[in-house]
Design an enzyme around this catalytic site. Structure first.
Site, PDB file in Angstrom:
ATOM      1  N   GLU A 179      -3.924  -4.885  17.089  1.00 48.75           N
ATOM      2  CA  GLU A 179      -3.528  -3.529  16.393  1.00 48.75           C
ATOM      3  C   GLU A 179      -2.943  -2.909  17.692  1.00 48.75           C
ATOM      4  OE1 GLU A 179      -7.281  -1.481  16.225  1.00 48.75           O
ATOM      5  OE2 GLU A 179      -6.562   0.086  14.708  1.00 48.75           O
TER       6      GLU A 179
ATOM      7  N   ASN B  15      -1.172   3.830  10.991  1.00 48.54           N
ATOM      8  CA  ASN B  15      -1.269   2.583  12.020  1.00 48.54           C
ATOM      9  C   ASN B  15      -1.007   1.419  10.955  1.00 48.54           C
ATOM     10  OD1 ASN B  15      -2.719   0.800  13.468  1.00 48.54           O
ATOM     11  ND2 ASN B  15      -4.812   1.948  13.694  1.00 48.54           N
TER      12      ASN B  15
ATOM     13  N   LYS C 140      -3.076   0.711   7.597  1.00 52.86           N
ATOM     14  CA  LYS C 140      -4.033   0.750   7.737  1.00 52.86           C
ATOM     15  C   LYS C 140      -4.962   1.596   6.713  1.00 52.86           C
ATOM     16  CE  LYS C 140      -7.707   0.658  11.109  1.00 52.86           C
ATOM     17  NZ  LYS C 140      -8.259   0.989  12.831  1.00 52.86           N
TER      18      LYS C 140
ATOM     19  N   GLU D 193      -8.837   8.262  15.194  1.00 49.67           N
ATOM     20  CA  GLU D 193      -7.742   7.874  14.352  1.00 49.67           C
ATOM     21  C   GLU D 193      -7.681   8.745  13.158  1.00 49.67           C
ATOM     22  OE1 GLU D 193      -7.526   3.655  13.340  1.00 49.67           O
ATOM     23  OE2 GLU D 193      -9.067   3.464  14.656  1.00 49.67           O
TER      24      GLU D 193
ATOM     25  N   CYS E 122      -7.987  -3.879  12.044  1.00 50.32           N
ATOM     26  CA  CYS E 122      -9.354  -3.710  12.477  1.00 50.32           C
ATOM     27  C   CYS E 122     -10.487  -3.124  11.790  1.00 50.32           C
ATOM     28  CB  CYS E 122      -8.962  -2.370  13.551  1.00 50.32           C
ATOM     29  SG  CYS E 122     -10.698  -2.328  14.804  1.00 50.32           S
TER      30      CYS E 122
ATOM     31  N   ASN F 275      -8.941  -3.071  17.784  1.00 46.57           N
ATOM     32  CA  ASN F 275      -9.242  -2.381  19.194  1.00 46.57           C
ATOM     33  C   ASN F 275     -10.648  -1.861  18.945  1.00 46.57           C
ATOM     34  OD1 ASN F 275      -6.820  -1.546  21.244  1.00 46.57           O
ATOM     35  ND2 ASN F 275      -6.097  -1.824  19.178  1.00 46.57           N
TER      36      ASN F 275
HETATM   37  N1  CDT Z   1      -9.584   0.435  15.778  1.00 47.53           N
HETATM   38  C1  CDT Z   1     -10.704   0.345  14.974  1.00 47.53           C
HETATM   39  O1  CDT Z   1     -10.449   0.519  13.796  1.00 47.53           O
HETATM   40  N2  CDT Z   1     -12.122   0.221  15.590  1.00 47.53           N
HETATM   41  C2  CDT Z   1     -13.222   0.379  15.035  1.00 47.53           C
HETATM   42  C3  CDT Z   1     -14.380   0.927  15.606  1.00 47.53           C
HETATM   43  C4  CDT Z   1     -14.416   2.212  15.287  1.00 47.53           C
HETATM   44  S1  CDT Z   1     -15.857   3.075  16.177  1.00 47.53           S
HETATM   45  C5  CDT Z   1     -15.527   4.812  15.629  1.00 47.53           C
HETATM   46  C6  CDT Z   1     -13.697  -0.875  14.554  1.00 47.53           C
HETATM   47  O2  CDT Z   1     -14.199  -1.040  13.268  1.00 47.53           O
HETATM   48  O3  CDT Z   1     -13.811  -1.932  15.259  1.00 47.53           O
END
Ligand code: CDT
Length: 318
Positions: free
Chosen positions: A47, A107, A124, A143, A173, A198
């Site tokens: 991502e 995203n 996303k 985000e 993600c 990430n």
């Molecule tokens: N990038 C991403 O979606 N990360 C989320 C963590 C969010 S914590 C506010 C994940 O679900 O891994």
């Protein structure tokens, strides 16, 4: 006829805020070369693979964040990836921040055929985090500020890959934690799910506590369950390591339709992992325990689309 593919997850180590796309793309090219040497036909990058995970940085004025987004693919900066794909005959999945001509921000991920054509685009859907600066958090996760929820649903397409075809789909993600996303892909007979992530090593939203070792466990649990319950392969690729003092975990994995991990990254740096996928393996689940046509009962699932939050149950009156 067996339908075999060699799949690769190209995990990226950290990309610092000050580093440009040239640094990221240079590292990605080295991973593509490695993928070629190891016989991979599909490479999955993470991502937001071209920059640092910028949603941790607050900008009052969104226009000041425009430099994190791509307005065209390929661009001068990303063209070398497309050239490498052509040179090696490898298809690749790339996550990036998309700024559309009419000003929408997503995203996004694309799967690019070795010819350079974009076969599939996904934006996303499940955006985690918050919209406004949160003074309580040690690390922001903005985000919801920087992106709109995706408007493309969860598309699946049957695409030529190497000398076979595969039903491919994507998620990004946080989507991997939502069984609804997997099932919508499964209902389109997805065989290969590509996803990049990430994920911070620490839950900064939690004023209480979440054990660190469970962060990775929850990620793997979600991906393994999603692949098993929808009889598909999954390539899940992290951006890992410490970006400007903020840690993301790695542990990229390739999972088969039995939910087994076939390959796993062991570093928190640039690392290529590879696994052989026999797409015929998707048939077992699809014809038996997860034969959706025979066993699903959608008349009992209406809450899934009728409501967002949960509702308290009636109290037993006995
Ligand atoms: N990038 C991403 O979606 N990360 C989320 C963590 C969010 S914590 C506010 C994940 O679900 O891994």
């Amino acid at each position: 006829m067996t339908r075999r593919l060699t799949l690769a997850a190209a995990q990226l180590g950290p990309i610092q805020r000050a580093e440009g796309r040239d640094v990221a793309v240079g590292r990605m090219l080295r991973l593509m070369e490695k993928a070629h040497q190891r016989g991979a036909q599909v490479v999955v990058f993470p991502e937001l693979a071209l920059t640092t995970f910028f949603p941790r940085w607050y900008e009052e004025d969104l226009a000041q964040a425009n430099h994190w987004y791509e307005t065209a693919l390929p661009s001068n900066a990303t063209a070398p990836l497309f050239e490498a794909a052509r040179r090696y005959g490898i298809g690749f999945h790339l996550g990036y921040a998309e700024l559309t001509p009419d000003g929408h921000r997503y995203n996004t991920a694309v799967y690019v055929h070795p010819s350079g054509q974009v076969v599939l685009k996904y934006r996303k859907v499940h955006l985690p985090g918050h919209r406004d600066f949160d003074p309580v958090r040690r690390v922001q996760h903005l985000e919801k500020r920087y992106f709109e929820p995706g408007d493309l649903g969860f598309p699946v397409i049957r695409a030529p890959i190497a000398d076979t075809e595969a039903n491919i789909g994507m998620m990004i993600c946080n989507d991997r934690r939502w069984p609804e996303a997997w099932r919508v892909l499964g209902l389109q007979q997805v065989e290969l799910v590509m996803l990049g992530y990430n994920t911070p090593s620490i839950n900064a939203e939690n004023k209480g506590f979440e054990a660190h070792h469970l962060r990775v466990a929850h990620s793997h649990l979600s991906i393994q369950a999603g692949a098993y319950q929808n009889a598909c392969f999954a390539v899940a690729t992290a951006k890992a390591g410490t970006e400007d003092g903020h840690e993301l975990f790695g542990h990229s994995i390739i999972v088969n339709p039995q939910g087994e991990i076939m390959a796993q990254a062991t570093s928190w740096d640039d690392e290529l992992i590879v696994a052989e996928a026999d797409l015929g393996m998707c048939e077992l689940g699809r014809r038996t325990i997860f034969d959706f046509a025979r066993h699903r009962r959608p008349e009992h699932y209406t809450r899934i689309t009728a409501q967002t939050g949960s509702e308290a149950p009636p109290r037993w009156q006995g």
